[in-house]
Design a protein around this motif. Structure first.
Motif: not given
Length: 255
Positions: A171-193
């Motif tokens: 993102l820093a290498e490109h012009p300002a974009a306002g709100r970028a798309g979200e970034l997440a991991g590949p799969r949902e997890e349960q924190l307790s597990e």
């Protein structure tokens, strides 16, 4: 490019520094350990000379609303003012997925920081990412009581801190974009597990009790309020892959 990284010695900031250097950029670390104070502004003018982009990953360990909000808003105002004087053309902020859906003090402080950036003079990009894999260790370290590991229930989709660093540099290498798309991991997890698997990977054999924390905001987190939207960019490394890697990671700042 000349890229300044606020919090460049932290969990994500160090990856931003590494990735930026790997891509041939000149990097300036903004941290008290190198004589730069983001609250008072000491050392900022010199550090920002010739800087094209600032990537802000600075963090605070406190989850007290007033303390966290004071840090995030003051440091952002100080940074943005110094950037405007130095002619910096782009400010990239790391934030958190779902913070406008959860009445949790730390998240409310991050929302206040986002507003400061949005209202500033410097063109901006905000990246919201999910919790890092290190989050399980941070929670585990705070919730061991008399030899018993408490593990809070929470739906999350953890992402590798390295991959967050890669995206911030992109993102820093490109012009300002306002709100970028979200970034997440590949799969949902349960924190307790996640906490349970971390404890076993570290050789701790005592009981791990899954609990529903009564604190403000945790109900929303248990019901998935901090999960990414359907159009989020997904990372590559799963929590189990991170867990299997060596050396063992330390605790992350609260997220």
């Amino acid at each position: 490019m000349r890229i300044a990284v606020a919090g460049g010695t932290g969990t994500v900031g160090r990856h931003v520094v590494d990735v930026a250097r790997e891509r041939g950029h000149e990097v300036v670390v903004l941290a008290r350990s190198v004589g730069v104070d983001l609250i008072s502004g000491e050392g900022l003018a010199e550090a920002l000379a010739g800087v094209d982009v600032v990537v802000d990953t600075a963090n605070i360990m406190s989850i007290d609303r007033e303390t966290a909000e004071r840090f995030f808003t003051t440091s952002s105002r100080t940074l943005l003012a110094a950037e405007a004087r130095a002619g910096v053309g782009h400010h990239v902020l790391l934030s958190i997925v779902g913070i406008d859906e959860v009445p949790y003090a730390y998240y409310e402080a991050k929302l206040a920081q986002e507003r400061v950036v949005e209202q500033g003079q410097v063109p901006w990009t905000i990246l919201r990412a999910t919790q890092f894999h290190e989050f399980a260790g941070q929670m585990a370290g705070r919730m061991r009581v008399a030899g018993v590991q408490l593990a809070p229930r929470m739906r999350t989709q953890p992402v590798a801190a390295r991959e967050v660093g890669e995206r911030l540099v992109e993102l820093a290498e490109h012009p300002a974009a306002g709100r970028a798309g979200e970034l997440a991991g590949p799969r949902e997890e349960q924190l307790s597990e996640m906490v349970r698997r971390l404890a076993r990977a570290e050789g701790r054999r005592g009981p791990v009790l899954s609990i529903a924390l009564p604190m403000k905001g945790m109900r929303e987190m248990r019901h998935g309020a901090v999960l990414p939207g359907p159009h989020a960019r997904l990372g590559r490394q799963s929590f189990d892959e991170w867990l299997a890697s060596a050396p063992r990671r330390g605790a992350a700042p609260p997220r």
